[in-house]
Each structure stands twice: as C-alpha cells, then as structure tokens.
Design an enzyme around this catalytic site. Structure first.
Site, PDB file in Angstrom:
ATOM      1  N   SER A   2      -5.574   7.855   5.023  1.00  0.00           N
ATOM      2  CA  SER A   2      -5.232   7.236   4.644  1.00  0.00           C
ATOM      3  C   SER A   2      -4.106   6.373   4.052  1.00  0.00           C
ATOM      4  CB  SER A   2      -6.688   6.477   4.816  1.00  0.00           C
ATOM      5  OG  SER A   2      -5.113   4.603   4.652  1.00  0.00           O
ATOM      6  N   SER A   3      -3.298   5.886   4.332  1.00  0.00           N
ATOM      7  CA  SER A   3      -2.081   5.130   3.873  1.00  0.00           C
ATOM      8  C   SER A   3      -2.768   4.668   1.817  1.00  0.00           C
ATOM      9  CB  SER A   3      -1.387   4.704   3.827  1.00  0.00           C
ATOM     10  OG  SER A   3      -0.213   4.840   4.613  1.00  0.00           O
ATOM     11  N   SER A  27      34.258  -1.307 -31.641  1.00  0.00           N
ATOM     12  CA  SER A  27      34.995  -2.788 -31.188  1.00  0.00           C
ATOM     13  C   SER A  27      36.522  -3.034 -31.178  1.00  0.00           C
ATOM     14  CB  SER A  27      35.230  -4.101 -32.611  1.00  0.00           C
ATOM     15  OG  SER A  27      35.722  -5.012 -32.246  1.00  0.00           O
ATOM     16  N   SER A  32       0.837  -1.172   0.016  1.00  0.00           N
ATOM     17  CA  SER A  32      -0.149   0.440   0.006  1.00  0.00           C
ATOM     18  C   SER A  32       0.784   1.010   0.132  1.00  0.00           C
ATOM     19  CB  SER A  32      -1.344  -0.352   1.598  1.00  0.00           C
ATOM     20  OG  SER A  32      -0.309  -0.407   2.348  1.00  0.00           O
ATOM     21  N   GLY A  33       2.184   1.298   0.433  1.00  0.00           N
ATOM     22  CA  GLY A  33       3.089   2.171   0.051  1.00  0.00           C
ATOM     23  C   GLY A  33       2.807   2.888   1.777  1.00  0.00           C
ATOM     24  N   THR A  34       2.232   1.985   2.608  1.00  0.00           N
ATOM     25  CA  THR A  34       2.049   2.844   4.096  1.00  0.00           C
ATOM     26  C   THR A  34       3.717   3.674   4.533  1.00  0.00           C
ATOM     27  OG1 THR A  34       0.254   1.947   4.713  1.00  0.00           O
ATOM     28  CG2 THR A  34       1.695   2.408   5.986  1.00  0.00           C
ATOM     29  N   HIS A  45       9.178  -7.037 -45.734  1.00  0.00           N
ATOM     30  CA  HIS A  45       9.831  -8.675 -46.118  1.00  0.00           C
ATOM     31  C   HIS A  45      10.882  -8.514 -45.901  1.00  0.00           C
ATOM     32  CE1 HIS A  45       5.093 -10.253 -46.390  1.00  0.00           C
ATOM     33  NE2 HIS A  45       4.908  -8.839 -47.155  1.00  0.00           N
ATOM     34  N   HIS A  77       2.248  16.142  14.923  1.00  0.00           N
ATOM     35  CA  HIS A  77       1.660  15.376  14.168  1.00  0.00           C
ATOM     36  C   HIS A  77       2.350  14.504  13.525  1.00  0.00           C
ATOM     37  CE1 HIS A  77       0.496  10.849  15.834  1.00  0.00           C
ATOM     38  NE2 HIS A  77       1.314  11.531  17.203  1.00  0.00           N
ATOM     39  N   PRO A  78       3.146  13.566  12.984  1.00  0.00           N
ATOM     40  CA  PRO A  78       3.087  12.863  12.132  1.00  0.00           C
ATOM     41  C   PRO A  78       1.494  12.737  11.318  1.00  0.00           C
ATOM     42  CG  PRO A  78       4.234  11.596  13.687  1.00  0.00           C
ATOM     43  CD  PRO A  78       4.078  13.095  14.483  1.00  0.00           C
ATOM     44  N   ASN A  79       0.805  11.737  12.275  1.00  0.00           N
ATOM     45  CA  ASN A  79      -0.594  11.382  12.001  1.00  0.00           C
ATOM     46  C   ASN A  79      -1.662  11.959  12.573  1.00  0.00           C
ATOM     47  OD1 ASN A  79       1.507   8.817  13.406  1.00  0.00           O
ATOM     48  ND2 ASN A  79      -0.291   7.347  12.080  1.00  0.00           N
TER      49      ASN A  79
END
Length: 462
Positions: free
Chosen positions: A137-138, A316, A97-99, A186, A127-129
């Site tokens: 949400s992630s 070469s 999910s990349g959380t 061709h 605060h991070p959250n």
C-alpha cells in the site's frame, strides 16, 4: 507535443507520449500545481530500491512470476542509474500519504517493464497495482522509502562532509596547541587557553554530533513495509516485510529490518523526528563554530583579529577593499534553516490521526533538505574557510598581554579580593597588572613574574 491515452479507475487521461508515467501521475501533475518543490530524487531512488526488493520478495514467495519480477528489477536498476529522472515530476505538495509518488513509480516501472518484455517477444504485461505494487500500500511503501532515503542520505552525504571538516579542524587544533591566547566568556576577557584547545572544543562538538546522529539514524532502520493499508498486513504474506527488508539490505549495504509494530510504523514518525533532532544539534554546533570563526577573524584593524581566514571575494559594493566572513554567514543561515525544518517536522509528525500520518512528504522533504544543506554547507566551509584558518600571532600576543584576567593566577597567592583590587586599579588608571600590583605593594616584581605566566595557566596545576 504528442500524447497517448492512459486509463485508471476514473477514466481516460492524456499523457505525454515520450514519458512512461500513467494516469494517476498525470492527474497529480494537473491537480497539484503548487510550488516548485519536487519530490526529492533520493525518495525516488529509495522507491526504486523498494520496488526492486518487493518484486524479488514476491518472486521468492511465489506471488509474482519470475519473468515479471526480473523485468521490474531491471527497470528499477535503470531508475537507480538516473536513466528516467525526468519521469518523476511530482511536487511534495500532494496527498499526505505520498500515494501519487508511489503510483508514479508503479506506473513508470510497469510501462517500461512491459516494453522490455515486448522487446523479448513476451506477451506478458505488467500492471502498476497488481504487479509492481503487489502486497503493498502507499501507506507502508512511502514510510519505508522515507527511512531508506534518510539512512542513505546520512551515510552517503552527511557523514563524509562531517568527517572531513572534523579532521581538518583536528589538524588545526594540534598545529596551534602551543599558541597561548586569551579566553572569552560572556563576550568578556577570561583566563588564557591555547588556540589549539579552543579549536579542540569544536572538534569534540562534531565528534559528539556524529555519535548522536548515527545513534538516531539507527532508529530509522526499522521499515513499515508489510503493514499495507492500516498495519494489519492485509493482502501481504506474513514473511513479506522481513524478505523485503533483507533485499533492501543486500542492495544498499545498510542493515534494515521489518518494524516489529506496523501500526506504529504507519501512523508515527517519531523516529525521523528524533533523528532530525540530532541534525538540529549539529546545526547548533555549526552555528557556534561559524560564529566563533567570524568573531575571531573580525577586523582587520578594529576587531578581535586573532585568526586570519581566506579572502574569497569582495565583500562590499560600496566599501572598497572590504572582505567579509561569507562562509560563516552561509553556514549560520543553513543552521537557521535546519532549526526551522525541525519545527516543521515536529509539528507534521504530531499529526498522525488514527492509523495514518498524512504529512509524510513534507517530513521527508525537510529531513533530506537538512541533510543536503548541512553536507553542502560543511563542504563549502571546509574548502573555502577552515583549511585556510591561520593564527595572527602578533594580535594574539597583544590581546593576551593587555588582558586583566591574567590576574586570576594570583588568587591562590594573595586571595580573590586583593587580586580584584589589582585588576580594578589597572583598568581604572590604564596600568598593566604588574604596575598595579607594585603600586598597591601587594607583590614584588619578581613575585609577579613568577606567579603570572600565561603558559602555565592553560592546564590544571596541583
């Protein structure tokens, strides 16, 4: 190395003292020591765009203190300037999910923003959250960052490179439009066309590829933000998704909107799969163009040799004087890689279970790698090859004169079967077409000269 102690819901973690990330980022570093593929910086920057926009949207909705929102926005601006690039160390091979990458951004922004507030004698902490990840949400932020990163990559990297190559080839097509050469189908001789006409086909391929890429890119302008955990929007204001999309639009100059169905936006990645299909189509066209260039330049004495390309380096380690079509080789390898990336993206996108697809990091990693490789490859091919393509007029004329397929011009006059007799006799006995026609007494020399004019065979004729 000096450390500080950070805490999360699982306890204490030692974190390098000179970094702004927190406990969850550190846990991810320690738990996923896999490979060297870092989360692309474009995803990091897209997250900074997103977190800046969510802070301002929450501020507008009255859900986040203005001082906090402005501090978050200021740190995000610094992230966008590359100031904290070394604070985003996580690899692609993490939670699907990349959380952890979401939390990496949340932690860096929160810690640095708190420091900024302290510098202003504020007693607030961020605060991070609760603050940076507020109303999110992630599960809706990572797919949002995916789309933002993908759209910006296409417009900032791919389109300029594609336009540059296309325009140079268009100049070549116009410059060489009067040089009649033998056509090939061709891998066999066919009727004539001009070198300019041949190159114009390449130009139109790039035009069509660009159209398809831009049309497909538009599908990624719908954003998942506002869906939160499973698409219901729990803990987010009903207008949050639209407000965030507005802020992202303002900041990037690209138009984004809130996805009309967040359940789809979280569990499906059909839009980015579709867009990568257009990148694969471009890769297929570039493979063809690069192959044509190296075939036409093959030789110098025993190949087709109808064009000359720049000699960039010795070819070469054993054959002195050999020079190879290295730019074509690099571009064809890139095309092969893009086709492989498409297989990965297609499979990963099929693995959405219930409310969430958990292959997100590998999807965006491969998409952005494709954009990067295609862009760099086209720029290199342009600078070191395409600009220097020149016709080898002597070889072009020699091949044209020797071609048996000029006999096609006789079909309307003597019929397919008689024309075939001329071609077969010429080939069998090593004659020119004119010599064969005269030997079979099907035409006079004057008639042949009037009917077989290569310059008249390169366009429709009433």
């Amino acid at each position: 190395m000096e450390y500080r102690i950070e805490r999360d819901t699982m306890g204490e973690v030692k974190v390098p003292a000179d970094k702004f990330w927190g406990a969850q980022t550190q846990r991810s570093k320690e738990n996923f020591k896999i490979g060297s593929e870092k989360m692309p910086m474009r995803v990091v920057k897209a997250f900074a765009i997103l977190k800046r926009s969510t802070a301002l949207a929450n501020k507008r909705l009255g859900n986040l203190d203005a001082e906090k929102a402005e501090a978050i926005a200021a740190v995000c601006d610094d992230v966008l300037k590359g100031k904290y690039d070394d604070n985003f160390p996580l690899v692609v091979w993490q939670t699907g999910s990349g959380t952890q990458s979401n939390m990496n951004m949340n932690e860096v922004v929160a810690n640095r923003a708190t420091a900024l507030l302290k510098e202003k004698n504020s007693d607030q902490t961020i605060h991070p959250n609760d603050d940076v990840n507020r109303s999110q949400s992630s599960n809706d932020t990572f797919p949002t960052a995916m789309h933002v990163a993908a759209v910006l990559a296409v417009y900032e990297q791919l389109v300029p490179a594609l336009d540059q190559l296309r325009n140079t080839l268009d100049e070549k097509a116009k410059a060489y439009n009067d040089i009649v050469k033998i056509g090939r189908t061709h891998l066999q001789d066919a009727t004539p066309l001009t070198l300019g006409q041949e190159i114009s086909g390449w130009v139109h391929m790039l035009d069509r590829s660009k159209e398809m890429i831009l049309e497909a890119t538009d599908k990624m302008r719908a954003l998942a933000i506002g869906g939160t955990a499973v698409g219901t929007g729990i803990n987010a204001h009903p207008e949050f998704g639209e407000l965030v999309s507005e802020e992202i639009t303002k900041l990037t100059g690209q138009t984004f909107s809130s996805s009309p169905n967040k359940f789809h936006a979280l569990t499906s990645h059909d839009e980015i799969t579709y867009a990568h299909g257009a990148l694969k189509a471009l890769a297929a066209d570039l493979m063809k163009i690069a192959n044509d260039v190296r075939w036409l330049a093959s030789g110098p004495r025993c190949g087709i040799g109808e064009i000359v390309i720049p000699e960039n380096e010795p070819g070469s380690s054993i054959m002195p004087g050999k020079v190879n079509p290295t730019q074509s080789e690099a571009l064809t390898m890139i095309a092969a890689q893009i086709m492989g990336n498409d297989a990965t993206i297609g499979f990963a996108a099929s693995q959405g279970n219930f409310e969430l697809n958990v292959f997100k990091p590998v999807i965006i990693y491969n998409f952005l790698q494709s954009v990067q490789l295609l862009s760099d490859g086209m720029n290199s091919f342009h600078d070191k090859c395409a600009v220097g393509i020149e016709p080898n007029k002597e070889t072009i004329q020699e091949n044209l004169s020797n071609s048996l397929m000029l006999v096609t011009a006789l079909n309307p006059h003597i019929g397919y079967e008689n024309a075939a007799k001329i071609a077969k006799l010429a080939h069998k006995e090593g004659l020119t077409l004119k010599e064969a026609a005269l030997k079979l007494e099907l035409l006079t020399e004057e008639q042949f000269n009037e009917m077989v004019k290569p310059e008249d065979m390169v366009k429709p004729k009433a």
